[in-house]
Motif scaffolding. Structure first.
Motif, mmCIF file in Angstrom:
data_model
loop_
_atom_site.group_PDB
_atom_site.id
_atom_site.type_symbol
_atom_site.label_atom_id
_atom_site.label_comp_id
_atom_site.label_asym_id
_atom_site.label_seq_id
_atom_site.Cartn_x
_atom_site.Cartn_y
_atom_site.Cartn_z
ATOM 1 N N UNK A 140 54.000 41.637 42.837
ATOM 2 C CA UNK A 140 55.438 41.775 43.039
ATOM 3 C C UNK A 140 55.798 41.866 44.505
ATOM 4 N N UNK A 141 55.049 42.669 45.248
ATOM 5 C CA UNK A 141 55.353 42.836 46.672
ATOM 6 C C UNK A 141 55.073 41.551 47.452
ATOM 7 N N UNK A 142 53.993 40.851 47.089
ATOM 8 C CA UNK A 142 53.630 39.616 47.790
ATOM 9 C C UNK A 142 54.562 38.456 47.476
ATOM 10 N N UNK A 222 46.641 51.345 52.058
ATOM 11 C CA UNK A 222 47.494 50.922 50.955
ATOM 12 C C UNK A 222 46.843 51.316 49.627
ATOM 13 N N UNK A 223 47.555 51.992 48.740
ATOM 14 C CA UNK A 223 46.975 52.386 47.448
ATOM 15 C C UNK A 223 46.715 51.175 46.558
ATOM 16 N N UNK A 224 45.830 51.349 45.595
ATOM 17 C CA UNK A 224 45.590 50.300 44.613
ATOM 18 C C UNK A 224 44.150 49.811 44.607
ATOM 19 N N UNK A 225 43.933 48.787 43.824
ATOM 20 C CA UNK A 225 42.613 48.189 43.641
ATOM 21 C C UNK A 225 42.285 47.309 44.848
ATOM 22 N N UNK A 226 41.471 47.825 45.758
ATOM 23 C CA UNK A 226 41.261 47.183 47.061
ATOM 24 C C UNK A 226 40.541 45.840 46.975
ATOM 25 N N UNK A 227 39.870 45.561 45.860
ATOM 26 C CA UNK A 227 39.175 44.276 45.724
ATOM 27 C C UNK A 227 40.055 43.193 45.101
ATOM 28 N N UNK A 232 44.715 42.216 48.685
ATOM 29 C CA UNK A 232 44.271 41.691 49.972
ATOM 30 C C UNK A 232 45.394 40.930 50.682
ATOM 31 N N UNK A 233 46.220 40.245 49.906
ATOM 32 C CA UNK A 233 47.364 39.534 50.501
ATOM 33 C C UNK A 233 48.318 40.511 51.179
ATOM 34 N N UNK A 234 48.634 41.585 50.472
ATOM 35 C CA UNK A 234 49.544 42.593 51.026
ATOM 36 C C UNK A 234 48.906 43.298 52.215
ATOM 37 N N UNK A 235 47.633 43.652 52.094
ATOM 38 C CA UNK A 235 46.939 44.346 53.182
ATOM 39 C C UNK A 235 46.889 43.478 54.440
ATOM 40 N N UNK A 236 46.637 42.186 54.276
ATOM 41 C CA UNK A 236 46.576 41.279 55.427
ATOM 42 C C UNK A 236 47.937 41.168 56.102
ATOM 43 N N UNK A 237 48.998 41.089 55.286
ATOM 44 C CA UNK A 237 50.349 41.007 55.841
ATOM 45 C C UNK A 237 50.691 42.272 56.612
#
Length: 323
Positions: A140-142, A222-227, A232-237
């Motif tokens: 949703x966020x991505x 960032x909370x959530x399933x890191x794998x 990963x898309x949100x974390x990279x952004x």
């Protein structure tokens, strides 16, 4: 072949001056330029910001000149598309400006506690940590920028007569949010929680950090399933463009609220109902990943609807007359 002809067919009545979205960019550029000039003694290295604005003016004039030489839908789209693509450049600019003001997170965090009796951003991801649920939240966020692209392209190819009004509303809403973020410095949970300590938040204590974020931009993981792929898309952004700014109201929720109104007004059921699940996920995701307080989401709904109404009315009154 028909699509290519559609794009490059010379317009019978080409637009002579700047487009509505370009005037909006110039207005925001001038406003922030004045703020930089007045506050430059409090800012660190404002020269890149000034040169960036100069390049945007030159780019806007160059694209206008190309359109005047070849006035077709493709060059028209290039003028607007360039301004939309620059939105990620403008966003971190708000941090460089709003950090000259004292932080206000303690006020919003305290109000969140009073309203909900807890901090949803603190408990949401902890209570719903399953990998599938986490991926849905990050999906949703991505979906933020893809949703903007989908609505913009739909109106360009399917509702061209309404295209200029649509992109005017979308782009102007961004700059309205950016102005709010400059003068209302709220960083959101991911930055404030780390700055004051999770223990304080859990105990209902919300210290005033003053100008702490003028020199600090560390955030919670960032909370959530890191794998997960979307995680990963949100974390990279976030690693490339996120800054301690832009919490209230949530521009993600506000802009997507506007996108949903535009999708509904398009009278295209596939567009509206196709985006609706992403919109719902977006509203929950902003709190789930600790980017926003829950009150930021409510502020996004209200501000998004109000901004749409005002901009729709203004475009009809001002730019329809200019045409």
């Amino acid at each position: 072949m028909n699509s290519i002809k559609y794009l490059f067919e010379i317009e019978k009545k080409p637009k002579k001056g700047l487009l509505a979205v370009e005037w909006v960019v110039m207005g925001y550029l001038l406003l922030t330029l004045l703020l930089i000039l007045f506050a430059h003694t409090k800012m660190q290295d404002p020269e890149p910001m000034l040169w960036g604005r100069f390049r945007i003016v030159m780019m806007t004039l160059a694209l206008w000149a190309v359109y005047r030489m070849i006035p077709c839908r493709f060059t028209h789209f290039c003028r607007i598309g360039a301004q939309l693509l620059l939105l990620p450049w403008w966003y971190p600019d708000t941090y460089l400006l709003n950090r000259i003001f004292p932080n206000l997170d303690h006020i919003f965090a305290a109000y969140e506690q009073q309203l909900f009796g807890c901090h949803p951003a603190l408990t949401f991801a902890q209570s719903w940590s399953h990998p599938v649920f986490s991926e849905l939240m990050h999906l949703g966020y991505a979906s933020y920028f893809p949703m903007i692209a989908i609505v913009t392209l739909f109106y360009f190819f399917c509702r061209y007569k309404e295209f200029d009004r649509t992109v005017f509303i979308i782009l102007t809403s961004f700059f309205i949010f950016y102005v709010i973020f400059i003068f209302l410095p709220v960083t959101g949970p991911q930055y404030y929680y780390l700055a004051v300590g999770i223990e304080n938040i859990a105990n209902g204590t919300f210290p005033d950090v003053g100008n702490y974020f003028a020199t600090h931009n560390e955030a919670l993981p960032i909370p959530g399933y890191s794998d997960g792929f979307f995680y990963q898309c949100v974390a990279s952004a976030h690693e490339t463009g996120e800054q301690p700014t832009a919490a209230f109201p949530s521009s993600h929720v506000g802009v997507t609220t506007i996108l949903m109104i535009l999708a509904w007004r398009s009278r295209n059921k596939l567009l509206f109902y196709g985006m609706l699940p992403l919109f719902v996920l977006m509203c929950f995701a902003t709190v789930y990943i600790q980017a926003h307080y829950a009150i930021d989401v409510i502020g996004g709904w209200v501000s998004g609807a109000l901004i749409y109404i005002v901009l729709h009315f203004l475009y009809g009154k001002i730019w329809s007359v200019r045409k």
